[in-house]
Scaffold this active site. Sequence first.
Site, short mmCIF file in Angstrom:
data_model
loop_
_atom_site.label_atom_id
_atom_site.label_comp_id
_atom_site.label_asym_id
_atom_site.label_seq_id
_atom_site.Cartn_x
_atom_site.Cartn_y
_atom_site.Cartn_z
NE ARG A 173 -7.38 1.69 -6.02
CZ ARG A 173 -6.23 1.86 -5.38
NH1 ARG A 173 -5.15 2.24 -6.04
NH2 ARG A 173 -6.14 1.64 -4.09
CB SER B 287 -8.59 -5.83 -3.82
OG SER B 287 -9.09 -4.53 -4.04
CB THR B 288 -13.08 -7.97 -5.82
OG1 THR B 288 -13.19 -7.84 -4.41
CG2 THR B 288 -12.70 -9.40 -6.14
CG ASP C 245 -2.08 0.92 1.13
OD1 ASP C 245 -2.29 1.50 0.04
OD2 ASP C 245 -2.78 1.09 2.14
N GLY C 246 0.35 2.31 -0.61
CA GLY C 246 1.03 3.61 -0.54
C GLY C 246 1.61 4.08 -1.87
CG ASN C 247 2.11 1.43 -5.16
OD1 ASN C 247 2.98 1.25 -4.34
ND2 ASN C 247 1.65 0.46 -5.95
NE ARG D 188 -4.43 6.37 -7.40
CZ ARG D 188 -4.24 6.18 -6.09
NH1 ARG D 188 -4.01 7.20 -5.30
NH2 ARG D 188 -4.29 4.97 -5.58
CG ASN E 209 -7.52 -2.49 -6.08
OD1 ASN E 209 -6.63 -3.32 -5.91
ND2 ASN E 209 -7.72 -1.52 -5.20
C1 FPP Z 1 -1.95 0.06 -3.35
O1 FPP Z 1 -1.45 1.37 -3.31
C2 FPP Z 1 -1.37 -0.67 -4.47
C3 FPP Z 1 -2.09 -1.32 -5.44
C4 FPP Z 1 -3.57 -1.34 -5.45
C5 FPP Z 1 -1.44 -1.99 -6.58
C6 FPP Z 1 -0.18 -2.70 -6.24
C7 FPP Z 1 0.46 -3.16 -7.48
C8 FPP Z 1 1.80 -3.11 -7.72
C9 FPP Z 1 2.79 -2.67 -6.75
C10 FPP Z 1 2.28 -3.62 -9.01
C11 FPP Z 1 2.53 -5.07 -8.78
C12 FPP Z 1 3.06 -5.71 -9.94
C13 FPP Z 1 3.30 -7.03 -9.95
C14 FPP Z 1 3.88 -7.64 -11.13
C15 FPP Z 1 2.98 -7.89 -8.78
P1 FPP Z 1 -2.50 2.56 -3.45
O2 FPP Z 1 -2.65 2.87 -4.90
O3 FPP Z 1 -3.76 2.22 -2.75
O4 FPP Z 1 -1.76 3.72 -2.70
P2 FPP Z 1 -2.44 4.93 -1.87
O5 FPP Z 1 -3.16 4.28 -0.72
O6 FPP Z 1 -1.27 5.74 -1.44
O7 FPP Z 1 -3.36 5.66 -2.79
#
Ligand code: FPP
Length: 249
Positions: A72, A66-67, A21-23, A34, A69
Amino acid sequence: MSILEKIDLNNTPEHIAIIMDGNGRWAKQQGENRLFGHNFGVESVREVLKAAQQANVTYLTLYAFSTENWNRPKEEVEGLMSLLVHTISNEVGELNKNNVCISTIGNLDGLLGDAKQEMLNAFEVTKDNTGVQLILALNYSSKWEMVEAIKNIAQQVDQKEISISEITEELVSNELTTKNIPDPELLIRTSGEHRVSNFLLWQIAYTEFYFTPILWPDFKQENLYEAILDYQSRERRFGMVSEQIEKNS
Ligand code: FPP
């Protein structure tokens, strides 16, 4: 002494599950969109995989989509799917060389574009590998898998294949998408959130939780080692008392 050297390699979790989490927040800090954060998140996936190999972890389950997601914005959902397809197709050769076995939990049928095909190809290429088992949770949610399991069990009862008294914890576990995978001993969630978000609800009954404020794109090998060290400092009692644990060890 490095952090890795401090880890007792005979007592590492066999299975670690991670809510990455946190991307989005990380990208915002950089003044970017994002998807920029998700792209950097892939580098952290490489890091934890290397760290898992070093630390004798056998199963690594990553919550990639996740289901929920699907709710978004469309560009983000499409961007995430395409990132997944590209990452798997670019990395499958290297993962195979490193003896990594790829599998998924979740409903692959619902994925967009080539994602399902790409995953099936990755399963096939890596199916005989005996190193880290990398399990990607894709279009996954725990309530979804429990509903599917309940429907299957109800059908077996309806068709008189089993009786109600034969429904046990083991039988339920065997109806889940994780049926051949041991429950995780350690669940990590990054970004300072303290939630489980519909992830492995049945399987984490006795799992240790580790929450860190680090945003996923900043999560590196040492951070996984720190989480394992923290896990090793805990006493897992499984409903018993300390004295019983000491006697049995
Ligand atoms: C949550 O951060 C992250 C995700 C929903 C996606 C995670 C996917 C990856 C890291 C890519 C993975 C790739 C492979 C090949 C496994 P968020 O977007 O909810 O962050 P936020 O809470 O800061 O908005």
